[in-house]
Design an enzyme around this catalytic site. Sequence first.
Site, PDB file in Angstrom:
ATOM      1  N   SER A 157      44.564  44.715  22.925  1.00 24.07           N
ATOM      2  CA  SER A 157      45.201  45.983  22.529  1.00 24.07           C
ATOM      3  C   SER A 157      46.707  45.785  22.521  1.00 24.07           C
ATOM      4  CB  SER A 157      44.841  47.076  23.537  1.00 24.07           C
ATOM      5  OG  SER A 157      45.696  48.194  23.386  1.00 24.07           O
TER       6      SER A 157
ATOM      7  N   TYR B 295      44.342  49.778  32.357  1.00 22.33           N
ATOM      8  CA  TYR B 295      43.990  49.367  30.989  1.00 22.33           C
ATOM      9  C   TYR B 295      44.996  48.327  30.481  1.00 22.33           C
ATOM     10  CZ  TYR B 295      42.675  49.819  26.038  1.00 22.33           C
ATOM     11  OH  TYR B 295      42.263  49.566  24.754  1.00 22.33           O
TER      12      TYR B 295
ATOM     13  N   SER C 235      44.475  45.043  32.252  1.00 24.47           N
ATOM     14  CA  SER C 235      43.234  44.367  31.828  1.00 24.47           C
ATOM     15  C   SER C 235      43.429  43.694  30.467  1.00 24.47           C
ATOM     16  CB  SER C 235      42.055  45.358  31.780  1.00 24.47           C
ATOM     17  OG  SER C 235      42.169  46.264  30.700  1.00 24.47           O
ATOM     18  N   LYS C 236      44.152  44.357  29.568  1.00 20.99           N
ATOM     19  CA  LYS C 236      44.334  43.787  28.224  1.00 20.99           C
ATOM     20  C   LYS C 236      45.345  42.639  28.238  1.00 20.99           C
ATOM     21  CE  LYS C 236      41.372  46.327  25.984  1.00 20.99           C
ATOM     22  NZ  LYS C 236      40.179  45.741  25.375  1.00 20.99           N
TER      23      LYS C 236
END
Length: 244
Positions: A143, A156, A159-160
């Site tokens: 992302s 998030y 994690s990306k």
Amino acid sequence: MGSCKNSDKVAVITGASSGIGRACAFRFSGEGYSVALVARRSDELLAVAEEIRSKGGKADVFPGDLTDEKQIEELVERIVATLGGIDVLVNAAGVIANGTIENTSTEDWDHLMNINLRAPFHMLRCAVSHLIARKGNVVNVSSVNGQRAFPNVLAYCVSKAGVDQLTRCAALELAGKGVRVNAVNPGVTRTHLHLSSGMTEEEYRQFLERSKSTHPLGRVGEPEEVAELIFFLASDKASWITGE
Ligand code: NDP
């Protein structure tokens, strides 16, 4: 539907029940790939498979929860036993959740890491010998949040960023074995991701409206547009691209 060129090739697509993964299932099957559809909801996977078959494509469903290591191992084994090997792995399954450094619970952190980062790691580790055998390749769905910091999506974003580094490290290690590993880093794309995270329909409408000004082209992306780039990266046209 279907091109002879890829008729002996197998693409494993996680998150194939919705959004970007689903669009990939149609894109790859439309080019002759036999697609292995992975996600938790078997009804949704069966509906995708049925639509692909109705267009003359080849699709099989492999339902499973990618937060469960054992299920991943069994899934990969079943896919190889059923379809004979793996040429392409698209790790598209993922979730998003709000949370800052002050209010992200350890439970939320672990959940996001498990599905967004640990699952692609474990899928790749289980599939790697099969990918080497066919000189295949991997496309991870990361992302823009992996490259830039945004507030209130802390776990998030982390994690990306991990997915991006997983991509680069695995690419370096597998290059000599003929396996390419790349990632895509989309901006906001119209899928079920945000609604699944608990956003209401009205909040999502406002978010999409705001996204017109945060995206230079003045609109969000469609899953088919992301699938197009994923398909390109997996194809021979991208034969000299890895770790990107
Ligand atoms: P969707 O919510 O539409 O799709 C998410 C997919 O992940 C579903 O198929 C879901 O299937 C699957 N999934 C979620 N949890 C699990 C699990 N535990 N086990 C197996 N499968 C699971 O969202 P998108 O298509 O948008 O998301 C695809 C990827 O794209 C994600 O990695 C996301 O982070 C990334 N992305 C999305 C953007 C966007 O704006 N939409 C922007 C940038 C990146 P099921 O529920 O059936 O298990």
